[in-house]
Motif scaffolding. Structure first.
Motif, short mmCIF file in Angstrom:
data_model
loop_
_atom_site.label_atom_id
_atom_site.label_comp_id
_atom_site.label_asym_id
_atom_site.label_seq_id
_atom_site.Cartn_x
_atom_site.Cartn_y
_atom_site.Cartn_z
N ASP A 93 -4.53 5.82 -4.65
CA ASP A 93 -4.66 5.10 -3.38
C ASP A 93 -4.26 3.64 -3.53
O ASP A 93 -3.77 3.03 -2.59
CB ASP A 93 -6.11 5.18 -2.88
CG ASP A 93 -6.34 6.46 -2.11
OD1 ASP A 93 -5.45 7.32 -2.12
OD2 ASP A 93 -7.40 6.60 -1.49
N ASP A 96 -0.57 3.56 -3.29
CA ASP A 96 -0.17 3.78 -1.89
C ASP A 96 -0.51 2.57 -1.01
O ASP A 96 -0.12 2.53 0.15
CB ASP A 96 -0.88 5.00 -1.31
CG ASP A 96 -0.35 6.29 -1.90
OD1 ASP A 96 0.73 6.24 -2.51
OD2 ASP A 96 -1.00 7.33 -1.74
N GLY A 97 -1.32 1.67 -1.54
CA GLY A 97 -1.70 0.48 -0.76
C GLY A 97 -2.88 0.69 0.16
O GLY A 97 -3.23 -0.22 0.92
N THR A 98 -3.51 1.86 0.11
CA THR A 98 -4.59 2.10 1.08
C THR A 98 -5.93 1.50 0.63
O THR A 98 -6.83 1.35 1.45
CB THR A 98 -4.79 3.61 1.34
OG1 THR A 98 -4.98 4.25 0.10
CG2 THR A 98 -3.58 4.21 2.03
N LEU A 99 -6.06 1.15 -0.64
CA LEU A 99 -7.33 0.58 -1.10
C LEU A 99 -7.56 -0.80 -0.49
O LEU A 99 -8.69 -1.19 -0.20
CB LEU A 99 -7.35 0.44 -2.62
CG LEU A 99 -7.76 1.64 -3.44
CD1 LEU A 99 -8.07 1.21 -4.85
CD2 LEU A 99 -8.93 2.36 -2.83
N ASP A 100 -6.46 -1.52 -0.30
CA ASP A 100 -6.52 -2.85 0.28
C ASP A 100 -7.32 -2.87 1.58
O ASP A 100 -8.23 -3.66 1.76
CB ASP A 100 -5.08 -3.27 0.61
CG ASP A 100 -4.74 -4.62 0.08
OD1 ASP A 100 -4.93 -4.81 -1.12
OD2 ASP A 100 -4.31 -5.46 0.88
N ALA A 257 -4.10 -4.28 -6.79
CA ALA A 257 -2.65 -4.42 -6.60
C ALA A 257 -2.31 -4.13 -5.14
O ALA A 257 -3.01 -3.38 -4.46
CB ALA A 257 -1.91 -3.46 -7.51
N VAL A 258 -1.21 -4.75 -4.68
CA VAL A 258 -0.80 -4.50 -3.30
C VAL A 258 -0.23 -3.10 -3.19
O VAL A 258 0.57 -2.70 -4.01
CB VAL A 258 0.28 -5.50 -2.86
CG1 VAL A 258 0.61 -5.26 -1.39
CG2 VAL A 258 -0.21 -6.90 -3.05
#
Lengths: 258, 305
Positions: A93, A96-100, A257-258
């Motif tokens: 995730d 994929d950037g969804t954690l942000d 991370a982004v």
């Protein structure tokens, strides 16, 4: 299912859980149901051999199950599933950037890791339950005469084994955030553990590795014939829990991370 | 209310193995109730700053304070009171936009469904569509809805209008003005001077990780540069456009006048009004040309002195 991170995690995995479940049922039926006819055709009559001994295979019902579903194909598939889920839990995730977006909400990092760990545990438990139902049914069909309690113990050990590697993947992902690395390292550890359990005992110099392998904790005393291995099961519960604690600690202190 | 909504002191962030310095000693102070523009070209460190405010990144040096708290220690509490719009809303899976918004609402302990629907209607967002089929503009709308739905005290918006068409951009800027009227604080990054000029009270200008200026928006407007092109019905005399205040680089070519306006367009418009104007075209050069040039020369001047 949309009320919590755990629920959402399982919801996101509903298709893959369905496919894994179908896979477990199919594999179990293919291997176990025709056991009687394999025996009658003499397909299982093996010569004395170090390989067969190493993988614990013989033509008794317990030996056959130990050598196939519980010792080889079951661990392979269930560890693959658990590693996939464990790697996705944080690292996937994150890539994929969804954690942000999740962590910009009022959700602590510890809570995220623990809910994701809960999702991993639930997924493995579900697949374990499917496997259990398939094995119990197939052994009835093949009239193998193994008590349900023994099968239950074996499936429990197998699920905990898979959970251990899933937790390794979760913790590595929490520490590094890199899915490819997580899957590679976890797979390498699983193979090393299998080798340490299976072949190390035959090489004096490597024999010390055997008790360190999670496979030993699970299958060292064959749960289909021997007494329950209390120490082994304890380790298989304690190690995933410890890995979750490490995952929280590692994830708390790094950049996302982004 | 005259408090401070967010403050950074000497905020510094290095990335990666090369310790690339993305942000270098940033000092910001955003007052409660103001709309604060955060301007800079791409790569200036705007997103890095925003992710530090949200505790997604940890500073290399310096301090952050958001709504009077430390986002590291009291992150959950701080983020409960924030609405965050990411630069590009990441989406995955088969869920619909509505499902994602329901889920994100639950993370906040529930958000009124009516408010989500009202915001979605306002931006003509179809909540039933699967996320992965959404265009960049529609994803941006999902981002706007989730950032504003719980009516937070502080809105942190990263390039909020990117991907929106001009009408939707105007609708969004109206939403920002409403938030200010309701007493909310808005911190929005942008690389477009125009939209910041339209809604912000003050703006900071960031370049290569350093703060170049903090200005009132009126001052920004004075500094802003426009390229203007005028077409007349007949050739005009060059002398009529010579030596106008705030007007530079004038070129008269028959019935066409091109000029660069720095600040007010008043003198140019009044000079043109004496003739018959067919069309007026004006455009804003990108931030770098329009604007940073001014500060760059100012900086160079200071260094030379």
């Amino acid at each position: 299912m949309l009320r919590s991170v755990l629920g959402k995690t399982l919801r996101d995995q509903r298709r893959s859980l369905l496919f894994w479940s179908l896979g477990f049922v199919a594999v179990t039926l293919i291997y176990v149901a025709p056991y009687r006819s394999f025996v009658e055709q003499g397909l299982l009559e093996t010569r004395e051999s170090a390989i067969y001994e190493a993988i614990g295979f013989d033509q008794t019902p317990a030996g056959y199950l130990r050598g196939t579903v519980f010792g080889l194909i079951g661990p392979l598939l269930l560890i693959m599933a658990a590693t996939t889920y464990g790697a996705r839990a944080i690292a996937g995730d994150e890539e994929d950037g969804t954690l942000d977006l999740l962590l910009a909400h009022p959700l602590s990092r510890a809570r995220l890791v623990l809910e994701r760990a809960g999702g991993l545990g639930a997924a493995v438990a579900l697949l374990g339950a499917v496997l259990w139902a398939a094995v119990v049914t197939a052994t009835r069909v093949a009239d193998m005469g193994i008590p349900v309690a023994r099968l239950t113990l074996a499936v429990l050990g197998l699920a905990l084994l898979a959970l251990t590697f899933g937790a390794v993947a979760l913790a590595l992902g929490a520490a590094t955030g890199r899915r490819g690395l997580v899957v590679g390292v976890t797979a390498a550890l699983a193979v090393a553990s299998y080798v340490a359990f299976t072949f190390a005992p035959q090489v004096d110099a490597l024999a010390f590795l055997e008790p360190l392998s999670p496979f030993t904790w699970y299958l060292g005393d064959n749960p289909l014939v021997g007494p329950p291995d209390a120490l082994g099961l304890t380790l298989l519960v304690a190690v995933p829990l410890a890995l979750c604690a490490l995952a929280v600690a590692a994830f708390e202190r790094r950049d996302i991370a982004v | 209310m005259n408090g401070v909504a967010l403050r950074t002191e000497g905020l510094t962030k290095d990335y990666g193995r090369g310790r690339h310095r993305a942000l270098d000693g940033l000092d910001l102070e955003v007052r409660t109730g103001e709309v604060y523009g955060f301007l800079g070209p791409n790569g200036a460190g705007k997103t890095t700053t925003i992710r530090l405010l949200l505790d997604l990144l940890r500073p290399t040096a310096g301090r952050v304070e958001v709504l009077g708290r430390d986002p590291r220690r009291d992150g959950v509490e701080v983020r409960r009171r924030i609405g965050y719009l990411p630069g590009d809303l990441p989406v995955r899976g088969r869920d619909s936009a509505g499902d994602l918004l329901t889920f994100l609402g639950h993370l906040r302990g529930g958000v009124p469904a009516a408010r989500v629907r009202a915001l979605a209607d306002r931006f003509e967002l179809d909540l039933r569509r699967p996320l992965r089929e959404l265009s960049k503009g529609n994803r941006q709308k999902v981002g706007i809805v989730q950032a504003f739905a719980h009516d937070p005290e502080l809105l942190i918006l990263d390039e909020p209008t990117s991907g929106l068409d001009p009408l939707q951009q105007q609708e969004f800027l109206r939403l920002v003005r409403e938030a200010r009227t309701a007493g909310r604080t808005v911190f929005m990054s942008s690389h477009v001077l125009g939209e910041v000029q339209e809604v912000a009270d003050r703006a900071a200008v960031l370049r290569a990780g350093r703060l170049v200026a903090v200005e009132d928006v009126d001052t920004l407007r004075e500094r802003a540069v426009h390229e203007v092109e005028l077409h007349f019905d007949a050739p005009v005399p060059a002398a009529a456009f010579a030596d106008l205040p705030d007007v530079r680089h004038v070129s008269v070519d028959g019935a066409t006048v091109r000029a660069v306006v720095e600040g007010r367009a008043d003198a140019l418009v009044k000079a043109a009004a004496r003739f018959t104007v067919l069309t007026v075209r004006s455009h804003e050069p990108d931030l770098e040309d329009a604007f940073l040039a001014h500060y760059a020369s100012e900086e160079a001047g200071r260094r030379a002195a």
